[in-house]
Write an enzyme that holds these catalytic residues in place. Structure first.
Site, mmCIF file in Angstrom:
data_model
loop_
_atom_site.group_PDB
_atom_site.id
_atom_site.type_symbol
_atom_site.label_atom_id
_atom_site.label_comp_id
_atom_site.label_asym_id
_atom_site.label_seq_id
_atom_site.Cartn_x
_atom_site.Cartn_y
_atom_site.Cartn_z
ATOM 1 N N ASP A 30 -6.828 -2.352 4.624
ATOM 2 C CA ASP A 30 -6.080 -3.372 3.585
ATOM 3 C C ASP A 30 -6.335 -4.742 4.231
ATOM 4 O OD1 ASP A 30 -4.658 -1.469 1.919
ATOM 5 O OD2 ASP A 30 -3.637 -1.343 3.482
ATOM 6 N N ASP A 87 1.034 -1.267 -0.032
ATOM 7 C CA ASP A 87 0.055 -0.141 -0.015
ATOM 8 C C ASP A 87 0.937 1.144 -0.203
ATOM 9 O OD1 ASP A 87 -2.414 1.476 0.310
ATOM 10 O OD2 ASP A 87 -1.768 1.726 2.475
ATOM 11 N N ASP A 113 -1.735 -1.008 6.296
ATOM 12 C CA ASP A 113 -1.588 -0.399 7.464
ATOM 13 C C ASP A 113 -2.512 -1.249 8.245
ATOM 14 O OD1 ASP A 113 -4.390 -0.079 6.596
ATOM 15 O OD2 ASP A 113 -4.271 2.125 6.453
#
Length: 830
Positions: free
Chosen positions: A722, A522, A718
């Protein structure tokens, strides 16, 4: 996102036979009856239930004395909650239960009628009491020291304390060992002298005296010194769980029992088995030496295993014992750490440890967080910064507000996570489990074949050769070396990772990490800092600082991170902000409100059109930057400029990505941010594969697509947005920062939350798996060579036979060598 420790425990099921709490996810024994699954602690309970299900389903469930891994500590049922503090009435006399058969309850001390073990007082177990578990079977948890009912190994504390507690099992084994050595030494001297000068001994001890002297010396060693082994031998038979102590009990028992019979009734043996003194050869020295050597191995093993908890103990020892409390009147006093409550104001002086997790209120300092994050550089802290308990303050003094205390601090949660991970089982252990399942029956079969072969085909005295070699086969085999190979390395490896800021949630993630060939990352909070900062404020009309102040004043009422970046920048510039009125958040567009009588709108192009700003001044195309997030500002319907807010790339990210690519790992970036920002970050970091404006569901699809291509995928995010992709990935890596580390989101959590932690996790995985393979190789090779040699395969070629005494020494040191090799992981460089 944080998780309270109590939320991590799985739901437990009650064993209907013995009452133990069983974790269904880890239970090996399941039986379906009337369409319902019942879970059992061992095979013995399953067989009892199968024989008569109604008997156990109709009776009141017995009080458990064991709990399984992952459950809350089980309390034994007590009819009087004050039983520990008040005298019991006559009707509530003290009860005694068997630690192995908790359904057995007696009114007075004695032996269990089922397994023969000594009964223990049935007392309530409090949650502060130390729990003990088996390193090879973590589902077994007891409230007191003892041995595992499955493998017979000594249980070890599962609840690690800051100070090393004395191990009663080690103390008992050490005492038995030294007494056994004192009695075995003269036995060995007699045996050696008899081999070298047999006639002088018979002159000193005429007639039948010598065998009786050996009997007197060997009996305390075997029956008292080796009593724990015979207890575990019997338990293995009762539970139908053959293990190392099954072999030790059989081997030692056969050697000692044969020698006793030969001493008491020598005339039952044929003449060819008797010596000139009229007695068959006895093997008291072998039985005693085997017992002493096995005791030595147990002592060394228990000492070595105690070092595997060093990592957790070191973490616990980091916490300070006191905190300096600031009272409402300004007075300061030191209080025990246990008395700190959320909301308390605490002073931390230079060089002191931060007592608990909290927020810095006053002052500035640089804090050494290396014991939590693994990073050596101190971290600058200013008002509103998070501070972590047990980290070391630098030269500054500050006041903080306690936020998380006790079991909810980051350190406490790390300790709990490490302890759970150390008891988890890696997939590679299945191989050892399959071998161990058939190992003991196979060794017994080899021992029987060895006895028969020597008795039929061996040289004279055939019976003596047959007995000695069969005993050697039983003694040299060591299934514990196989069983310990994986869990010992996992325990040490997980502890080593915790010291480097790499928290392993389960052993499977640790094993899989070395195989990862694709890393999906991410952007926000993983590649970048995750904290937007104001890059610029471009004005479309005359330079007027009042415009910045008005816009920042409106953002005070917003809770969006982009607005917080603007307010923080205004505070840094010492602007005096006003209180906004008529504040409105326009979903998907921005915010509107009134500040000092001026109508303010801050947001995207759609909001500007609604405010009529672009019809009056069409300058957006010129002022829009190539990256970052743009917030347009209109005052009283006039477009006045825009803020550019962007998230900075972490300093460690470029170097970490280069190192990961050098290891052949494919990097894929996924972000919910816009395409312009994503392309800019990807170009800056040299990432060739990326996708922008991705929703959580799309991240999940991409991970599945990569897995469908045969890739081993790690997903780093995080841990919140996600979560679906983290769960789907072969290894989910939660990027944590401070006390908000999302431990429950993935298999691995990086406390500091940057990509350098992924490199450390990969190195740790590689080192741990290499150590496990070394241990398994040694255990397999040791047994593959040792058993045939003990059986006598070298005798036809070299005339070599292996004494049971040497076999016992080799067996005892095999487990110790596996543990010692695992302990090397404590010093691996990450």
């Amino acid at each position: 996102m944080s998780t309270h420790p109590s939320n991590l425990a799985p739901a437990l099921e009650r064993d209907p036979v013995c009452g133990m709490n069983v974790n269904p996810a880890a239970a090996k024994h399941v039986y379906s009856h009337d369409g319902k699954n019942y879970y059992f602690c061992c095979a013995s309970c399953v067989e009892k239930f199968k024989a008569d299900p109604p008997k156990y389903l109709s009776q009141k469930a017995p009080a458990p004395s064991l709990v399984m891994l992952g459950g809350a500590p089980a309390k034994k049922q007590s009819r009087d909650s004050s039983a520990q503090t008040a005298p019991k009435p006559a009707a509530q006399a003290a009860a005694y239960v068997c630690p192995m058969c908790p359904e057995v309850r007696e009114s007075k001390p004695g032996a269990c009628p089922s397994c023969g073990m000594a009964l223990e007082p049935d007392v309530p177990v409090t949650s502060t009491r130390t729990e003990y578990t088996c390193p090879m079977h973590p589902e077994i948890v007891r409230s007191a020291p003892g041995s595992c009912p499955i493998c017979g190994m000594a249980l070890e504390p599962r609840t690690i304390t800051a100070t090393a507690e004395e191990n009663p099992e080690l103390r008992d084994m050490t005492r038995r060992f030294w007494v056994s050595v004192a009695l075995t030494a003269p036995l060995m001297a007699i045996a050696m002298t008899a081999m070298l000068w047999p006639m002088p001994l018979h002159r000193i001890f005429p007639g039948a005296a010598l065998p009786w002297i050996e009997l007197a010396l060997a009996t305390p060693v075997v029956l008292w010194g080796g009593w724990p082994f015979f207890q575990r031998f019997w338990t293995s038979l009762v539970n139908r769980s053959p293990n190392m102590f099954t072999l030790i009990g059989m081997g030692t028992g056969v050697a000692y029992g044969y020698s006793v019979v030969a001493t008491l009734v020598p005339r039952i043996f044929p003449d060819e088995l008797r010596t000139m003194a009229g007695y068959p050869d006895v093997y008291f020295e072998a039985a005693a030496a085997i017992t002493a050597l096995v005791l030595l191995g147990q002592v060394m093993e228990l000492r070595a295993r105690s070092h595997t908890s060093a990592a957790i103990r070191a973490l616990l020892d980091l916490s300070p014992k006191t905190a300096r409390l600031l009272g409402a009147d300004g007075d300061e006093k030191d209080i025990p750490l246990e008395q700190v409550k959320p909301g308390d104001r605490l002073r931390v002086r230079p060089g002191e440890k931060v007592p608990v997790d909290g927020i810095l209120l006053e002052g500035r300092s640089a804090i050494d967080e290396s014991m939590i994050t693994g990073e050596s550089m101190p971290v600058e802290k200013s008002p509103n910064s998070n501070v972590i308990g047990a980290t070391i303050n630098g030269t500054g003094s500050f006041v903080m507000r306690a936020e998380r205390v006790g079991s909810e601090t980051l350190l406490a949660r790390i300790v709990q996570l490490v302890g759970q991970a150390q008891r988890s089982r890696a997939p590679i252990q299945r191989l050892a489990d399959r071998v161990a399942k058939w190992f003991v029956p196979a060794v017994v079969a080899v021992a029987i074949l060895t006895f028969a072969a020597w008795l039929l085909l061996g040289p004279q005295p055939r019976f003596a050769h047959a007995l000695v070699n069969a005993v050697a086969v039983l003694i040299i085999a060591c299934p514990c070396a196989l069983g310990l190979a994986t869990p010992m390395a996992i325990m040490v490896g997980v502890g080593r990772g915790a010291r480097a800021g790499v928290l392993i949630r389960n052993a499977e993630a640790l094993e899989t990490m070395e195989k990862v060939d694709t890393l999906v990352v991410d952007k926000t909070g993983t590649l970048t800092e995750g904290k937007p900062r104001l890059f610029s404020f471009s004005q479309a009309i005359a330079d007027d600082p009042e415009l910045f102040r008005l816009a920042a004043s409106l953002e005070r009422a917003s809770e969006h991170p982009l607005g917080s970046a603007i307010v923080e920048a205004a505070t840094t510039r010492n602007l005096k902000l006003s209180q906004p009125e008529q504040f409105t958040s326009v979903t998907g567009k921005g915010i509107r409100g009134v500040v000092d009588g001026r109508n303010i709108a801050i947001g995207n192009q759609a909001l500007m059109i609604d405010a009529g700003a672009f019809e009056k001044n069409r300058t957006m195309a010129i002022l829009t930057p190539t990256d970052g997030t743009t917030l347009h500002v209109a005052i009283d319907g006039t477009y006045v400029g825009n803020f550019v807010v962007a998230d900075r790339v972490k300093e460690s990210t470029p170097a970490a990505l280069r190192d990961l690519k050098a290891q052949g790992i494919r990097i894929v970036m996924l972000t919910g941010d816009n395409k312009i920002v994503a392309a800019s970050i990807a170009k800056q970091l040299g990432i060739e594969e990326f996708e922008a404006e991705v929703l959580p569901e799309r991240k999940l699809e991409i991970v599945r697509k990569l897995q469908g291509q045969g890739r081993v995928v790690a997903m780093a995010g995080d841990g919140i947005n996600d979560a679906p992709a983290l769960a789907q990935a072969d290894v989910g890596i939660a990027m944590g920062t401070g006390t908000d580390v999302a431990m429950e989101s993935g298999g691995i959590t990086l406390v500091k939350g940057d990509l350098s932690g992924i490199l450390r996790a990969r190195k740790l995985s590689q080192a741990t798996m290499r150590n496990i393979r070394q241990n398994l190789f040694f255990a397999f090779v040791y047994n593959a060579i040792g058993v045939p040699v003990a059986a006598g395969v070298l005798y036809p070629f070299f005339g070599l036979l292996l004494s049971p005494i040497f076999a016992a020494a080799a067996m005892s040191f095999s487990s110790v060598s596996v543990i010692t090799n695992a302990l090397r992981l404590r010093n691996v460089k990450l």
